[in-house]
Design a protein around this motif. Structure first.
Motif, short mmCIF file in Angstrom:
data_model
loop_
_atom_site.label_atom_id
_atom_site.label_comp_id
_atom_site.label_asym_id
_atom_site.label_seq_id
_atom_site.Cartn_x
_atom_site.Cartn_y
_atom_site.Cartn_z
N TYR A 176 -2.06 -5.83 4.11
CA TYR A 176 -3.28 -5.20 4.65
C TYR A 176 -3.08 -3.71 4.83
O TYR A 176 -2.06 -3.25 5.39
N ASP A 177 -4.03 -2.93 4.30
CA ASP A 177 -4.12 -1.50 4.57
C ASP A 177 -2.86 -0.74 4.15
O ASP A 177 -2.30 0.04 4.91
N ASN A 178 -2.43 -0.97 2.90
CA ASN A 178 -1.24 -0.29 2.40
C ASN A 178 -1.60 0.62 1.24
O ASN A 178 -2.61 0.44 0.56
N THR A 179 -0.73 1.60 0.99
CA THR A 179 -0.89 2.53 -0.12
C THR A 179 0.41 2.63 -0.89
O THR A 179 1.48 2.85 -0.30
N LEU A 180 0.34 2.41 -2.20
CA LEU A 180 1.48 2.60 -3.09
C LEU A 180 2.67 1.73 -2.69
O LEU A 180 3.80 2.19 -2.59
N CYS A 181 2.40 0.45 -2.47
CA CYS A 181 3.46 -0.49 -2.11
C CYS A 181 3.64 -1.54 -3.20
O CYS A 181 2.74 -1.78 -4.00
N VAL A 187 2.97 -7.08 4.77
CA VAL A 187 3.16 -5.64 4.96
C VAL A 187 1.81 -5.05 5.35
O VAL A 187 0.80 -5.32 4.70
N THR A 188 1.76 -4.24 6.40
CA THR A 188 0.50 -3.66 6.85
C THR A 188 0.66 -2.17 7.14
O THR A 188 1.71 -1.72 7.62
N SER A 189 -0.38 -1.42 6.83
CA SER A 189 -0.49 0.00 7.18
C SER A 189 0.76 0.80 6.83
O SER A 189 1.26 1.61 7.63
N SER A 190 1.27 0.60 5.62
CA SER A 190 2.50 1.26 5.18
C SER A 190 2.27 1.97 3.85
O SER A 190 1.32 1.68 3.12
N CYS A 193 6.35 1.45 0.36
CA CYS A 193 7.32 0.44 0.76
C CYS A 193 7.44 -0.62 -0.32
O CYS A 193 6.43 -1.19 -0.75
N HIS A 194 8.68 -0.88 -0.75
CA HIS A 194 8.93 -1.81 -1.84
C HIS A 194 9.85 -2.93 -1.37
O HIS A 194 10.80 -2.69 -0.61
N CYS A 205 10.25 2.70 2.65
CA CYS A 205 11.33 1.77 2.99
C CYS A 205 11.49 0.75 1.87
O CYS A 205 10.52 0.36 1.23
N LYS A 206 12.73 0.30 1.66
CA LYS A 206 13.01 -0.63 0.58
C LYS A 206 13.90 -1.77 1.05
O LYS A 206 14.86 -1.55 1.80
N ASN A 207 13.50 -2.96 0.58
CA ASN A 207 14.28 -4.16 0.88
C ASN A 207 14.53 -4.30 2.38
O ASN A 207 15.66 -4.54 2.82
N CYS A 208 13.47 -4.16 3.15
CA CYS A 208 13.58 -4.27 4.60
C CYS A 208 12.71 -5.41 5.10
O CYS A 208 11.75 -5.83 4.44
N SER A 209 13.01 -5.90 6.29
CA SER A 209 12.20 -6.93 6.92
C SER A 209 12.17 -6.73 8.41
O SER A 209 13.14 -6.22 9.01
N ASN A 210 11.02 -7.06 8.99
CA ASN A 210 10.85 -6.96 10.45
C ASN A 210 11.13 -5.54 10.94
O ASN A 210 12.03 -5.29 11.75
N ILE A 211 10.33 -4.59 10.42
CA ILE A 211 10.46 -3.20 10.85
C ILE A 211 9.07 -2.69 11.24
O ILE A 211 8.05 -3.11 10.68
#
Length: 560
Positions: A176-181, A187-190, A193-194, A205-211
């Protein structure tokens, strides 16, 4: 040939044509441009309407249709089943070339006479409101995507499921509400992020979870504003802050933006590429002055391209080569001064919406055709002879647009050849203009009847999604920014409830513009000083956007 400085016929500023540019023009047999690169881009974008939609009637079967053509424009529109059927033939609208009149005058007449596709969508199921979309199911107000399911309000989405309000999202579930991911799950409002999961308000951010609210992280989990926390601390923060409240969500985003600006960011977003200059470029080489290019080679002045080779001044194209002054296409080669050319078409000039065709000049809506001019069929020999005469005639009898600019062979379509008003077009999103400038520069203006008036519901949206009842589905809401009307649809409400997301206060188009603004306000190159090695580096981010920028080499070391 040496480089040459020219004065733009449109904006009257100087621009430079490099020796390699002249080599390209000679290779594809076109004269050098008379408009500067920016004005050429604006002119192309003014011919693309992605999201201004109207209700109309199919001119063949009489069914009600959703279309990009307002009734006031006077175009005949066909619903998709009729347009792609064998019930009509675009060749029936062909005409002989008239050497007593300018070419563009004749093309505009043909375009206005022939039926147009209500929307550009192919193999879409239960998705009557999507445009420039292919192979999608149960989608609403998506633009320019493919292979999507149960989605709404996305632009340039590929293989996304149960996702809303994303711009350039490649592969994602519940986003939701992401740009260029890319490759996201919840994933939301980011931005940028890949390969992330359960990621919110984060940047690059890359290869991340729960941030939450992070920037520049690699292979991390359970971080809040770039600080490590325990799993239990993270869960408690989510419960207290990501609980469906709009006020909480706005506060988190503001805090995240402050963090993004306080840490170093890369001067340009370039990855796995060689000899490239531009921004948001991946897996490419020999790219100059481009934005959003992936898997491209030897291109210049291009926007939104994937798999493009040996081309210049090309916009919104997936796979192709030797294209120039070309707008919107797929699997096209050697297309010049054309728009919406699809399905392995080649050698297309001054044509619109052609499929699986070769060797066309001045044609509209032709499918599977060869050697046609103004939709009239010729033999190969007749075609080549007449095309040569028309190209010469375009110079001896130029077209002058309503602002007095001269159009000979080598210019893209004039603004008045666009079926759309400037305000309806993609150009207005990237380069907003006042009504006075639109009129002065000769672009089409909105008619009074094309502005819809609404009666709004007396309804106050609760701050928290938990307090929103089903009655909101019947309400006409007023956008806080534009004052225009919008509605909440059932699958949208179910999505917000499932993921504790508040009801948006902006209409879908305004939400899209807020996401796009990250690109539009950062689309001009400037020189910045790397905050680490202190060398000058090209950047598309102002000091106000990101006070600290690193060159790509320093940034790679910084985030490692």
């Amino acid at each position: 040939m040496n480089k040459e400085t020219k004065n733009c016929q449109n904006c009257k500023t100087d621009f430079t044509i490099e020796p390699e540019d002249f080599s390209f023009y000679e290779k594809i047999k076109v004269p050098p441009p008379t408009w500067c690169p920016t004005c050429r881009l604006v002119r192309r974008l003014a011919h693309r309407n992605e999201r201004s939609l109207y209700k109309n009637t199919c001119g063949l079967c009489g069914a009600s249709v959703i279309t990009v053509y307002a009734k006031e424009r006077g175009f005949i529109v066909y619903c998709n089943p009729c347009f792609f059927s064998d019930k009509w033939d675009a060749g029936e609208y062909g005409r002989e070339y008239d050497f007593s009149r300018p070419f563009f005058e004749q093309f505009i007449e043909l375009q206005k006479t022939i039926p147009q596709s209500a929307l550009l969508q192919i193999n879409c199921v239960d998705s009557p409101w999507v445009n420039y979309e292919t192979d999608s199911k149960n989608c609403y107000l998506n633009v320019g995507g493919s292979l999507n399911k149960d989605c709404a309000y996305n632009q340039y989405g590929l293989k996304i499921i149960d996702s809303f309000d994303n711009f350039f999202m490649y592969v994602g579930d519940f986003c939701y509400d992401n740009t260029l991911c890319e490759n996201g799950y919840q994933v939301t409002s980011s931005l940028h992020c890949h390969d992330c999961r359960n990621t919110h308000f984060s940047f690059d951010c890359k290869n991340c979870s729960n941030i939450i609210g992070c920037s520049g992280l690699r292979n991390k989990q359970y971080q809040i504003f770039n600080k490590q926390v325990t799993k239990e601390e993270y869960g408690a923060f989510v419960k207290e802050n990501l609980n469906g409240s709009l006020a909480n969500r706005r506060a988190l985003f503001a805090r995240a933006r402050d963090l993004w600006r306080s840490v170093p960011q890369r001067a340009t977003y370039i990855e796995h590429s060689n000899n490239v200059f531009g921004n948001i470029i991946k897996e490419s080489r020999n790219v100059r002055e481009c934005m959003s290019a992936e898997k491209c080679d030897n291109i210049k002045y291009c926007l939104y391209t994937l798999g493009l080779r040996d081309s210049m001044d090309t916009t919104s194209v997936w796979d192709g080569e030797l294209n120039y002054e070309f707008m919107a296409g797929q699997h096209s080669s050697f297309s010049r001064f054309s728009k919406s050319t699809m399905d392995t078409s080649s050698d297309i000039q001054y044509s619109a919406f052609t499929q699986g065709s070769q060797h066309l000049f001045g044609c509209v809506n032709m499918r599977g055709k060869k050697y046609c001019i103004l939709n009239t069929q010729y033999s190969k020999e007749e075609f080549e002879e007449l095309r040569g005469k028309i190209i010469e005639h375009m110079s001896t009898m130029p077209y002058y647009d309503r602002s007095g600019r001269e159009y000979t062979y080598g210019e893209f379509f004039p603004p008045e050849a666009s079926p759309f008003a400037y305000e309806e077009s993609t150009a207005c999103e990237w380069f907003p203009k006042s009504k006075e400038d639109v009129r002065r520069e000769g672009y089409n203006e909105m008619g009074e009847n094309e502005v819809t008036k609404y009666e709004f519901s007396e309804y106050t949206i609760p701050d928290n999604i938990k307090d929103v009842g089903d009655e909101i589905l019947e309400k006409t809401l007023k956008c806080e920014k534009s004052g225009k009307a919008y509605r909440i649809i059932p699958m949208e409400l179910a999505f917000y409830r499932r993921f504790d997301l508040p009801i948006p206060r902006l209409a879908p188009f305004e939400r899209h513009k807020e996401r796009l603004a990250f690109l539009t306000r950062n689309n001009r190159k400037m020189m910045r000083v790397c905050g680490r090695c202190k060398k000058e580096t090209e950047s598309y981010y102002s000091e106000q956007e990101f006070p600290i920028v690193y060159c790509n080499e320093c940034y790679t070391q910084f985030v490692a």
